[in-house]
Each structure stands twice: as C-alpha cells, then as structure tokens.
Write a protein that holds these residues in place. Structure first.
Motif, mmCIF file in Angstrom:
data_model
loop_
_atom_site.group_PDB
_atom_site.id
_atom_site.type_symbol
_atom_site.label_atom_id
_atom_site.label_comp_id
_atom_site.label_asym_id
_atom_site.label_seq_id
_atom_site.Cartn_x
_atom_site.Cartn_y
_atom_site.Cartn_z
ATOM 1 N N ARG A 1 6.039 11.931 9.711
ATOM 2 C CA ARG A 1 6.789 12.808 8.810
ATOM 3 C C ARG A 1 7.127 12.081 7.511
ATOM 4 N N SER A 2 6.723 12.669 6.395
ATOM 5 C CA SER A 2 6.967 12.074 5.084
ATOM 6 C C SER A 2 8.238 12.639 4.459
ATOM 7 N N VAL B 1 -7.589 -3.860 -4.587
ATOM 8 C CA VAL B 1 -7.392 -3.936 -3.157
ATOM 9 C C VAL B 1 -8.199 -2.825 -2.500
ATOM 10 N N ASN B 2 -8.954 -3.188 -1.474
ATOM 11 C CA ASN B 2 -9.792 -2.206 -0.790
ATOM 12 C C ASN B 2 -8.956 -1.362 0.154
ATOM 13 N N LEU B 3 -8.139 -0.500 -0.411
ATOM 14 C CA LEU B 3 -7.240 0.343 0.368
ATOM 15 C C LEU B 3 -7.965 1.609 0.800
ATOM 16 N N PRO B 4 -8.002 1.913 2.091
ATOM 17 C CA PRO B 4 -8.605 3.177 2.521
ATOM 18 C C PRO B 4 -7.949 4.366 1.811
ATOM 19 N N LEU B 5 -8.760 5.337 1.423
ATOM 20 C CA LEU B 5 -8.250 6.466 0.641
ATOM 21 C C LEU B 5 -7.151 7.224 1.366
ATOM 22 N N VAL B 6 -7.230 7.303 2.690
ATOM 23 C CA VAL B 6 -6.215 8.053 3.415
ATOM 24 C C VAL B 6 -4.843 7.395 3.258
ATOM 25 N N LEU B 7 -4.801 6.055 3.202
ATOM 26 C CA LEU B 7 -3.519 5.382 2.992
ATOM 27 C C LEU B 7 -2.988 5.642 1.585
ATOM 28 N N ALA B 8 -3.872 5.682 0.612
ATOM 29 C CA ALA B 8 -3.452 6.022 -0.746
ATOM 30 C C ALA B 8 -2.890 7.443 -0.793
ATOM 31 N N ARG B 9 -3.555 8.366 -0.122
ATOM 32 C CA ARG B 9 -3.063 9.750 -0.115
ATOM 33 C C ARG B 9 -1.713 9.844 0.579
ATOM 34 N N GLN B 10 -1.530 9.090 1.651
ATOM 35 C CA GLN B 10 -0.252 9.136 2.360
ATOM 36 C C GLN B 10 0.889 8.611 1.505
ATOM 37 N N SER B 11 0.571 7.828 0.491
ATOM 38 C CA SER B 11 1.594 7.250 -0.378
ATOM 39 C C SER B 11 2.016 8.166 -1.518
ATOM 40 N N ILE B 12 1.179 9.146 -1.858
ATOM 41 C CA ILE B 12 1.463 9.931 -3.067
ATOM 42 C C ILE B 12 1.526 11.435 -2.847
ATOM 43 N N GLN B 13 0.929 11.940 -1.795
ATOM 44 C CA GLN B 13 0.875 13.400 -1.625
ATOM 45 C C GLN B 13 2.186 13.947 -1.085
ATOM 46 N N ILE C 1 -0.846 -5.040 4.308
ATOM 47 C CA ILE C 1 0.587 -5.342 4.268
ATOM 48 C C ILE C 1 1.349 -4.358 5.132
ATOM 49 N N GLY C 2 2.461 -4.805 5.701
ATOM 50 C CA GLY C 2 3.075 -3.992 6.746
ATOM 51 C C GLY C 2 4.434 -3.412 6.483
ATOM 52 N N SER C 3 5.027 -3.603 5.301
ATOM 53 C CA SER C 3 6.420 -3.193 5.177
ATOM 54 C C SER C 3 6.728 -2.342 3.954
ATOM 55 N N GLY C 4 6.467 -2.851 2.755
ATOM 56 C CA GLY C 4 6.989 -2.196 1.565
ATOM 57 C C GLY C 4 6.244 -0.972 1.092
ATOM 58 N N TYR D 1 2.985 4.173 2.640
ATOM 59 C CA TYR D 1 2.252 4.599 3.838
ATOM 60 C C TYR D 1 2.755 3.879 5.087
ATOM 61 N N SER D 2 3.162 2.617 4.955
ATOM 62 C CA SER D 2 3.670 1.913 6.133
ATOM 63 C C SER D 2 5.016 2.486 6.570
ATOM 64 N N ILE D 3 5.832 2.904 5.614
ATOM 65 C CA ILE D 3 7.097 3.566 5.951
ATOM 66 C C ILE D 3 6.826 4.897 6.633
ATOM 67 N N LEU D 4 5.803 5.624 6.168
ATOM 68 C CA LEU D 4 5.413 6.875 6.821
ATOM 69 C C LEU D 4 5.074 6.642 8.286
#
Length: 450
Positions: free
Chosen positions: A11-12, A37-49, A214-217, A220-223
């Motif tokens: 839940r976002s 950084v080779n960030l998977p697109l799904v993680l990028a989407r989870q951070s902004i959508q 990275i695992g904290s800040g 997407y990791s908070i999600l």
C-alpha cells in the motif's frame, strides 16, 4: 498475540499526501550526467506513481510465507515497568533469517533485479541487518551478493559477517582498500554508512552484471515495508484496540515508514483523524530533530542525484555508537517531505536510554530487541507515560520492534557494565556539515513538531 492473513498487496501513501515530492537534482560533480543506476523500471514506477495498491509478485508472497504475518501483542509487562497510562502494543519483525524487517524489501528487490537481468547485487550496510537480508534474498533468487559493512559495526558484530558469508555473500569492511571513494575519504570518516554505500555504488558501477541495491531510504523500499502496517491495522482491529500514536525507529526510514504510513493512508482514505506518527531517531545523528530540509547526497561518491531530505550533512563525521543502523546522515525524501508539512513528528533518543528500554522489554516481555528497536521502545514508553517533546498518547501506542538483538549482546553487556555514555552530536562539525547545503525551495513553512 493476533495473526492475520498474509498481505498480497503493498500500500502506497503517495495518493494521500496532498503534495508532490521535490524532484531530485543532478550534482555539479557529476558533470551534468549523474550516476546511472540500473534500477528496474517497476521500482522506479513504485516510487513516483500515484497508485495506492501494488500486487506483490507470487514468488515474493511465497517467500514471505516463511515469516509473515508477524506477531503483534499488547506488552502489558513493559507497560507496568515504564508506568504507562495507556496500552502499548508491539509489532515484532525479528523472526526471520535476517533478524529484522529488512527482508521485506530485500526479497522484493532481488526478485525484480533478477527479472531485469542482474547477476550480482552490491550494497552498503550499517549494523548488518540489511546486508544479511540482501544476502538471503540473493541466495533465494540465484544472485551473487557483495556487501560493504561499516567497519565499526562489523568489529562489534562479527557474527553478522559470518551469517552473510554463510548465505554466500562476499563481505568487505568499510573503509576498504577497494575503492577510490574510500581512499579519498575525510580523515576520521570511519563510521559512516554513507561511505559504505558510496563504496558499494563505485564497486557496482565498475563490475559487469552488477547493480547497486539499497534497502531503506528509497520510496519503493518503504512501499515494500507497508506489509508491517497493513498487518498491524487488521491485528489491532481484531483486538478492538484504540490507537492514536504509532512509533518506529528511523535510520533512513523504511522501518518507520513501514509501520506508520499505512496508518496515514488508512485514516486519509476513511476521512478519519490522523494518528500521531512519531519517528524515534538516534541523538547521535539527529537529522529530523536537528537537521535542515535541504538537497544532499545519499552516498559518499557525490555522483548520485541530490535528494530533498532532512539531513545533518553527508560530510558530518558520525560518532561511534550502538545506534548502528540509525547512523545514516539523512532521512528518506518521502518522510522528509511529510516531516516538513507536520504530517509526522520526531524525537531523539540516546543509546543508553535505548538500551535501557531494550533491557526492560527483554525482562518484561522475554523478547530481546535490537538497539535500533530500543529507540522506538524508549519513545513509546515516554509517549505512553508522561509524554515526550510536547507529545503524548491519549489512547494507545503501537510500536514496531524492527529486529532482534541476539547479535547485539555486546552492547547490552557494556550497558550492564556501566561502560556506555550517550553520544551527542559534535556541535561545531554539525554546523559545518550543514552550512553549505542548498535548502529546499518549498512555499509551506518547515515542520515544527518534535
């Protein structure tokens, strides 16, 4: 204790904030390009959508089944010990191979990186919980794992290193002789999670098939950590518990975000009053209570994007203390933006107070918390008793115990031997580290809680 069904969605909080997060900036030192950084697109989407619910992949749900749902109970013995006026409930995240909440996002990220074609994940870790979690997740999804761990923590907790190696990870103490960022570090910079992360960034950037993780800040990791609060809400409902205060400790923010932000989203979606959300940080790295809301770097390379955060400055020499995983110089940009608008509050806790709370909890509840979790318990005890920093709970507190302390017994031994003192910030260095930071140009006034 009360159990619930295993969550199958994250839940976002983004749809409920009522404001946008400040955009990242490219540092001048990156020559206009910045770190790639080779960030998977799904993680990028989870951070902004602005999407509230995200389905958890079936493979990750299957992995969660080994340790989730996690227990929640009313800590009546602890209440008596601290003189609580209102109930204190605890949500315990220490019952997995990593010993902490970090495995919630490690499994998700390893799954997504493997699907994106990565062969190796590289990371920095403070106390070692994140490094252990990523090592376990990489073992599960068939990836190599390399970890740079803050050297002071590794010396105190050598068995964390043993566990990571047992899981197949390659481990380096930071500062290491392997990277330019380590060789060029400031004198005395030996306890910095920012440096360990910087070493991981540099190493991943020059290693074929490797990706920094990275695992904290990150948002997407908070999600991914929202499974903590999602479970807690249902567990408290089943217990007919009335809660007005939620507490978690803060390094960069995934633990606190995981317990607190689902409560924020739940209240916002129902049009209900928001609970008091209190981030308990280390008094040795008081970014939310003493820092500034500014653009700062997240690691010591100076090439990654600058993020808007509450920070005491990435150049600040972190004092050596048992705050361990809480020693990061800044808070996550999501939590920082919420702090700036008084949507969350903060309080600082010394290591002696944190470990005393952990010891009381061990004796009264027969669960040994990590030192980081002791910060949360100390804050919860104050809020449930007389109050802290102008805040107090009127109906009930839920606090997350982010992990166990079985690999932190040396800290408790020092406490019992009377060898621990509270490590406050170095005032002159604090001012110097924050002096040149670019403040975030936001119209709203800065937060005043805590």
């Amino acid at each position: 204790m009360s159990a619930v069904a295993l969550p199958t969605r994250w839940r976002s909080v983004l749809p409920h904030l009522g404001h946008e997060l400040p955009p990242d900036r490219t540092p001048e030192s990156a020559g206009g390009t910045g770190l790639q950084v080779n960030l998977p697109l799904v993680l990028a989407r989870q951070s902004i959508q602005s999407k509230e619910y995200w389905d958890i992949p079936a493979e990750v749900v299957d992995a969660y089944r080994a340790f989730r749902p996690t227990p929640l109970w009313r800590a009546r013995g602890f209440e008596r010990e601290v003189g609580a006026r209102v109930p204190i409930y605890v949500k315990y995240e220490g019952g997995n191979i990593s010993g902490s909440h970090k495995l919630n996002t490690a499994l998700a990220q390893a799954y997504y990186y493997a699907r994106a074609g990565a062969k190796e994940l590289v990371t920095g870790t403070g106390a070692g919980q994140w490094g252990t979690a990523l090592a376990a997740a990489c073992a599960m999804f068939g990836l190599k794992c390399t970890v740079f761990m803050v050297g002071g923590s590794l010396r105190r907790k050598p068995y964390r290193g043993t566990l990571m190696r047992t899981l197949g990870a390659t481990l380096h103490a930071s500062p290491s002789p392997l990277t330019e960022v380590s060789r060029n570090r400031a004198a005395g910079d030996v306890n910095s999670l920012s440096l360990a992360i910087g070493e991981a960034v540099e190493y991943a950037g020059r290693t074929e098939g490797a990706a920094f993780c990275i695992g904290s800040g990150e948002t997407y990791s908070i999600l991914h950590q929202s499974v903590i609060g999602t479970e807690a809400i249902e567990q408290l409902q089943r217990l007919d518990a009335r809660i007005d205060t939620v507490v978690g400790c803060v390094g960069a923010g995934s633990n606190f975000g995981g317990i607190a932000l689902p409560f924020f989203a739940d209240a916002a979606s129902r049009g209900a009053d928001q609970p008091l959300l209190v981030a308990a940080e280390s008094s040795a790295t008081p970014k939310l209570t003493r820092g500034v809301y500014a653009y700062d770097q997240t690691d010591a390379t100076g090439t990654g994007p600058l993020e808007a955060m509450y920070t005491i400055g990435s150049s600040y020499p972190i004092p050596d203390s048992h705050s361990a995983g809480l020693r990061f110089h800044g808070a996550a940009k999501l939590l920082s933006a919420m702090r700036h608008r008084d949507q969350i509050a903060a309080t600082a806790v010394g290591q002696v107070e944190a470990l005393e709370a952990g010891r009381l909890f061990t004796r009264s509840e027969l669960v040994l918390p990590a030192p980081e979790s002791g910060h949360s318990l100390a804050a919860a005890a104050k809020l449930a008793a007389g109050g802290a920093d102008g805040m107090r709970s009127e109906h009930g507190v839920v606090a997350v115990v982010s992990g166990h302390g079985y690999l932190d017994l040396a800290a408790y031994q020092q406490l019992m031997d009377g060898e621990l003192v509270n490590e406050g910030p170095l005032e002159a260095a604090l001012g110097t580290a924050m002096a040149s930071l670019g403040r975030v140009p936001v119209d709203e006034p800065a937060g005043s809680l805590g």
